[in-house]
Design a protein around this motif. Structure first.
Motif, mmCIF file in Angstrom:
data_model
loop_
_atom_site.group_PDB
_atom_site.id
_atom_site.type_symbol
_atom_site.label_atom_id
_atom_site.label_comp_id
_atom_site.label_asym_id
_atom_site.label_seq_id
_atom_site.Cartn_x
_atom_site.Cartn_y
_atom_site.Cartn_z
ATOM 1 N N VAL A 137 -65.569 -96.747 117.156
ATOM 2 C CA VAL A 137 -64.734 -96.379 118.306
ATOM 3 C C VAL A 137 -63.839 -95.197 117.943
ATOM 4 O O VAL A 137 -63.677 -94.257 118.732
ATOM 5 C CB VAL A 137 -63.895 -97.584 118.794
ATOM 6 C CG1 VAL A 137 -62.835 -97.153 119.810
ATOM 7 C CG2 VAL A 137 -64.804 -98.643 119.404
ATOM 8 N N ALA A 138 -63.264 -95.211 116.728
ATOM 9 C CA ALA A 138 -62.412 -94.093 116.305
ATOM 10 C C ALA A 138 -63.210 -92.785 116.304
ATOM 11 O O ALA A 138 -62.688 -91.725 116.653
ATOM 12 C CB ALA A 138 -61.829 -94.373 114.920
ATOM 13 N N GLN A 139 -64.485 -92.859 115.912
ATOM 14 C CA GLN A 139 -65.338 -91.660 115.880
ATOM 15 C C GLN A 139 -65.656 -91.152 117.281
ATOM 16 O O GLN A 139 -65.693 -89.949 117.524
ATOM 17 C CB GLN A 139 -66.675 -91.976 115.194
ATOM 18 C CG GLN A 139 -66.561 -92.312 113.722
ATOM 19 C CD GLN A 139 -66.613 -91.087 112.833
ATOM 20 O OE1 GLN A 139 -66.810 -89.977 113.326
ATOM 21 N NE2 GLN A 139 -66.419 -91.291 111.550
ATOM 22 N N LEU A 140 -65.921 -92.078 118.210
ATOM 23 C CA LEU A 140 -66.501 -91.709 119.508
ATOM 24 C C LEU A 140 -65.496 -91.729 120.657
ATOM 25 O O LEU A 140 -65.846 -91.362 121.777
ATOM 26 C CB LEU A 140 -67.659 -92.657 119.849
ATOM 27 C CG LEU A 140 -68.835 -92.661 118.870
ATOM 28 C CD1 LEU A 140 -69.872 -93.703 119.293
ATOM 29 C CD2 LEU A 140 -69.472 -91.277 118.777
ATOM 30 N N ALA A 141 -64.266 -92.167 120.408
ATOM 31 C CA ALA A 141 -63.295 -92.333 121.490
ATOM 32 C C ALA A 141 -63.090 -91.034 122.268
ATOM 33 O O ALA A 141 -62.950 -89.963 121.665
ATOM 34 C CB ALA A 141 -61.962 -92.804 120.921
ATOM 35 N N PRO A 142 -63.059 -91.119 123.611
ATOM 36 C CA PRO A 142 -62.835 -89.938 124.435
ATOM 37 C C PRO A 142 -61.346 -89.593 124.552
ATOM 38 O O PRO A 142 -60.991 -88.647 125.245
ATOM 39 C CB PRO A 142 -63.405 -90.357 125.795
ATOM 40 C CG PRO A 142 -63.187 -91.834 125.835
ATOM 41 C CD PRO A 142 -63.326 -92.320 124.411
ATOM 42 N N CYS A 143 -60.498 -90.372 123.899
ATOM 43 C CA CYS A 143 -59.047 -90.184 124.033
ATOM 44 C C CYS A 143 -58.382 -90.587 122.721
ATOM 45 O O CYS A 143 -59.060 -90.983 121.772
ATOM 46 C CB CYS A 143 -58.511 -91.047 125.181
ATOM 47 S SG CYS A 143 -58.859 -92.799 124.945
ATOM 48 N N THR A 144 -57.067 -90.505 122.690
ATOM 49 C CA THR A 144 -56.321 -90.952 121.500
ATOM 50 C C THR A 144 -56.648 -92.407 121.199
ATOM 51 O O THR A 144 -56.773 -93.225 122.105
ATOM 52 C CB THR A 144 -54.808 -90.814 121.769
ATOM 53 O OG1 THR A 144 -54.526 -89.443 122.012
ATOM 54 C CG2 THR A 144 -53.995 -91.305 120.582
ATOM 55 N N CYS A 145 -56.818 -92.693 119.923
ATOM 56 C CA CYS A 145 -57.170 -94.057 119.514
ATOM 57 C C CYS A 145 -56.256 -94.473 118.365
ATOM 58 O O CYS A 145 -56.199 -93.814 117.326
ATOM 59 C CB CYS A 145 -58.632 -94.087 119.086
ATOM 60 S SG CYS A 145 -59.193 -95.710 118.561
ATOM 61 N N ILE A 146 -55.518 -95.555 118.551
ATOM 62 C CA ILE A 146 -54.649 -96.086 117.507
ATOM 63 C C ILE A 146 -55.319 -97.312 116.908
ATOM 64 O O ILE A 146 -55.706 -98.234 117.633
ATOM 65 C CB ILE A 146 -53.284 -96.494 118.086
ATOM 66 C CG1 ILE A 146 -52.577 -95.282 118.691
ATOM 67 C CG2 ILE A 146 -52.407 -97.140 117.003
ATOM 68 C CD1 ILE A 146 -51.260 -95.643 119.413
#
Ligand code: ATP
Ligand code: MG
Length: 149
Positions: A137-146
């Motif tokens: 998810v961190a690699q592919l996220a379309p937005c900021t990811c915490i």
């Protein structure tokens, strides 16, 4: 700053911490929260405690798909309740498929501008900082990811 926060939940302690942070941010920014749980496949879900006994005693008949959805809904509901008690608007999502793919898809569909996810979940390998789902998810996220630890 943030208006639509997506929190993927798998019933783990880290996902719960992610929900707590998301709740705090949502209050601060007046954002909405969507909680999503992804069913990987049959047999992947732990039944909510006591449900199997109840089903047997009441002769409840559910299809396997119904049963899995019920278990997934339970995971999402448990986290949603505390957020709603804080007066936050919470959307509940249950998807089926590869968790990371479905989480990223849900983020796009819902116009999420922030994903708050646990760094690790219920899986096993000790010592890794990220799990397979949070890493992807961190690699592919379309937005900021915490990622929450
Ligand atoms: N099926 C799922 N549906 C929704 N969110 C999930 C799901 N699985 C994991 N997550 C989210 O991803 C975070 C990290 O979990 P992840 O599965 O990546 O780590 P893990 O379980 O420790 O390792 P792995 O599953 O790779 O063995 C969780 O805290 C949760 O926020
Ligand atoms: Mg996992």
């Amino acid at each position: 700053m943030f208006k639509n926060i997506l929190v993927p939940v798998d019933g783990s302690a880290n996902a719960h911490k992610a929900v707590e942070l998301a709740g705090d941010l949502a209050r601060h920014y007046g954002a909405q929260i969507a909680l999503v749980h992804v069913l990987r496949r049959a047999g992947d879900v732990v039944a909510p405690e006591g449900l199997e006994g109840y089903m047997a005693s009441e002769h409840v008949r559910l299809t396997e798909q119904d049963f899995l959805r019920l278990a997934a809904t339970e995971i999402v509901d448990r986290e949603a309740a505390a957020l709603e008690a804080m007066g936050l608007a919470v959307e509940r999502l249950v998807e089926i498929g590869d968790p990371a793919t479905e989480i990223v898809g849900a983020a796009k569909r819902h116009g999420a501008d922030l994903i708050v996810i646990g760094s690790r979940g219920r899986g096993g390998v000790v010592g890794l900082l990220l799990g397979s789902v949070s890493g992807k998810v961190a690699q592919l996220a379309p937005c900021t990811c915490i990622t929450v630890r």
